[in-house]
Design a protein around this motif. Structure first.
Motif, short mmCIF file in Angstrom:
data_model
loop_
_atom_site.label_atom_id
_atom_site.label_comp_id
_atom_site.label_asym_id
_atom_site.label_seq_id
_atom_site.Cartn_x
_atom_site.Cartn_y
_atom_site.Cartn_z
N MET A 1 0.83 -1.21 0.00
CA MET A 1 0.00 0.00 0.00
C MET A 1 0.87 1.26 0.00
SD MET A 1 -3.19 -0.92 0.03
CE MET A 1 -3.28 -2.58 -0.61
N LEU A 2 2.08 1.10 0.55
CA LEU A 2 2.98 2.25 0.60
C LEU A 2 3.78 2.31 -0.70
CD1 LEU A 2 4.38 1.49 4.17
CD2 LEU A 2 2.69 3.24 3.60
N GLN A 3 4.22 3.45 -1.06
CA GLN A 3 5.06 3.58 -2.26
C GLN A 3 6.52 3.56 -1.81
OE1 GLN A 3 3.89 3.55 -5.38
NE2 GLN A 3 1.85 3.31 -4.52
N THR B 1 11.36 1.99 10.42
CA THR B 1 11.62 3.42 10.23
C THR B 1 11.34 3.83 8.79
OG1 THR B 1 13.39 3.18 11.85
CG2 THR B 1 13.30 5.26 10.63
N GLY B 2 11.83 3.01 7.87
CA GLY B 2 11.61 3.30 6.46
C GLY B 2 10.15 3.33 6.10
N MET B 3 9.41 2.36 6.63
CA MET B 3 7.98 2.30 6.31
C MET B 3 7.25 3.51 6.89
SD MET B 3 7.08 -1.75 6.70
CE MET B 3 5.38 -1.58 6.19
N ALA C 1 8.54 6.35 7.48
CA ALA C 1 8.94 7.54 6.75
C ALA C 1 8.20 7.65 5.42
CB ALA C 1 10.45 7.51 6.50
N CYS C 2 7.84 6.49 4.87
CA CYS C 2 7.15 6.45 3.58
C CYS C 2 5.79 7.12 3.63
CB CYS C 2 6.99 5.02 3.10
SG CYS C 2 8.25 4.53 1.92
N LYS C 3 5.36 7.41 4.80
CA LYS C 3 4.07 8.09 4.94
C LYS C 3 4.29 9.18 5.98
CE LYS C 3 2.76 4.41 8.01
NZ LYS C 3 2.13 5.03 9.13
N ASN C 4 4.45 10.39 5.52
CA ASN C 4 4.72 11.48 6.45
C ASN C 4 3.59 11.59 7.47
OD1 ASN C 4 3.19 12.01 4.28
ND2 ASN C 4 3.82 14.12 4.01
N GLY C 5 3.96 11.66 8.72
CA GLY C 5 2.97 11.65 9.79
C GLY C 5 2.49 10.25 10.02
N ASP C 6 1.65 10.08 11.01
CA ASP C 6 1.08 8.76 11.27
C ASP C 6 -0.08 8.53 10.35
OD1 ASP C 6 1.82 8.66 14.73
OD2 ASP C 6 2.42 7.24 13.19
N MET C 7 -0.01 7.45 9.60
CA MET C 7 -1.10 7.15 8.69
C MET C 7 -1.53 5.71 8.90
SD MET C 7 0.36 8.96 5.31
CE MET C 7 -1.09 9.50 4.47
N VAL C 8 -2.74 5.41 8.55
CA VAL C 8 -3.21 4.04 8.69
C VAL C 8 -3.79 3.55 7.39
CG1 VAL C 8 -3.73 4.18 11.15
CG2 VAL C 8 -5.45 4.85 9.48
N LEU C 9 -3.80 2.25 7.29
CA LEU C 9 -4.44 1.61 6.16
C LEU C 9 -5.93 1.59 6.41
CD1 LEU C 9 -2.29 0.76 4.33
CD2 LEU C 9 -2.74 -1.60 4.90
#
Lengths: 255, 255
Positions: A188-190, A231-233, A235-243
DNA sequence: ATATTTTTAAACATCTGATATTTAAAATAT
DNA sequence: ATATTTTAAATATCAGATGTTTAAAAATAT
């Protein structure tokens, strides 16, 4: 009388098919039916149970969904008792985790408990052939740093190989399942190029320590790798994000 | 062309019901269908798909077996999208482990990786109310040292409570599943009174450390407890024995 | 004789349509 | 208002017909 409620399951269904499922599953779990055994044809067993073909078919379908039966068409086909395979379990966990929607932290935490310990055992048991496999896996990965889809499979295969060396089926199941679930989150993350390079680098250091048969070093590298991936994952979504249920990423507004 | 085989799943079935299962599961996993949503009635959806009622029924049955649907009879009944529950997953694992038949060592090993770490976190987050719950659990257990069946439930509940305090759904799932699987192994063994007393004692020491909010002490006690349980279980069967497919214990003649 | 092709039969897959049962809601009676 | 009865929507089950798959058996060709 000690809490009777805990002993008996609440009866909710009197469906014929469920009754049949229960009986056949029971026979398998009691060992009365073994792998490869062929059950009677739908027609015959329906007759024997005194139920209609459709009810029996539904039971067979459910048992097939459980992974306990394989149903083959054609002459000398029929319903055969089958060892439940990992895919059945993994698919079930994908369904479960979809609703549970664990955070990246939750996945990472269990990984940090298990995989650094796993790799310690691995360092003591690993063969040269295993090391070749892992090295080859890494080179394949380096070739594919742009094709994320292939990466995921190779990433899974890397961690699977390591855990399989421990020869502990319970741990293998858990590590592979967590890996699969995590891959679904990653999809889901880029993931960018830097992330993929980082993964390769982490794997290389782990294999380096394994080549030296150094359990503690391998363990430390594994822990570092897991944290780096987290950490990488994140960082892949700035801020806290959820699926979200719609498969789209959106900011986590907290609960 | 990079390994096409890895990309595509091998197509094995063209069953209508499987196609429908795939579509509906996909819609759920993409978030197009949400918890509580009611699917069309069998008749209506069969019409919409252009298939017979029986094919559609089979699809609904399989999705129900996956735990994704709940099917209710009667007026304003029908097929409702449902959160997959833990029981579905646990039952699946029971099926899986039946064939895998892991050794007591395999179960213990994963426990030693996870639960000592879990209890560390627990020591930092536990409330007085949680401690009361655990103490009560132990007293209940002491009352029942002769009723093994009740013991199993209380034992499960004890470890479940501790892991739930971590608020990590992934770890909870794993610990509970391993616990359930282990209980199934225990059931086959004839646990004696001494064993049950030992379990109670171990639990008491863990709760003692938790009351003091001492993570390291709690961790050590947990590890000791897990190893004691393993030793006890192994002792319960003189020599190395395995759970056979017939549910009977027999000497492990090695593989 | 051997290899290829065709036929066949067992078993699942699908469809149709009828009947029974369940269940919540609506209608009715008290 | 409350309790009872009726009703309608939906699943559960049944029966039987037809289609499709598949491996083995039979027939045929080489």
């Amino acid at each position: 009388m000690y809490g009777m409620k805990d002993i008996f399951d609440t009866v909710k269904s009197n469906r014929i098919s469920e009754n049949i499922v229960h009986q056949i599953r029971g026979a398998i779990l009691r060992g009365e039916l073994k792998i490869g055994d062929r059950l009677p044809s739908e027609k015959d067993l329906a007759m024997k149970f005194g139920v209609s073909k459709s009810s029996l078919r539904e039971a067979y379908r459910v048992l097939e969904a459980y992974g306990l039966l394989e149903i083959k068409q054609g002459m000398s086909g029929g319903a055969f008792v089958k060892k439940v395979d990992l895919k059945t379990i993994k698919d079930g966990l994908v369904n479960y985790f979809f609703f549970q929607n664990p955070s990246i932290r939750e996945y990472t935490q269990i990984r940090t408990f298990i995989e650094p310990e796993v790799v310690k055992i691995c360092a003591l048991k690993i063969t040269d052939k295993d090391i070749d496999y892992l090295k080859n896996n890494i080179s394949e990965m380096e070739k594919e740093v742009d094709g994320e889809k292939f990466m995921s499979d190779l990433d899974c295969a890397f961690h699977k190989k390591i855990v399989d060396i421990t020869e502990n089926t319970v741990i293998s199941l858990i590590v592979e399942s967590v890996q699969t679930a995590l891959i679904n989150v990653k999809r889901m993350l880029q993931m960018n190029h830097a992330f993929l390079m980082m993964v390769c680098d982490g794997h290389k250091k782990i294999v380096g320590a394994l080549s030296e048969r150094d359990p503690d070093k391998a363990s430390k590298e594994m822990l570092k790798h897991i944290i780096e991936v987290e950490t990488g994952m994140l960082a892949c979504k700035n801020g806290d994000m959820v699926l979200t249920e719609t498969g789209i990423l959106k900011p986590d507004t907290g609960s």
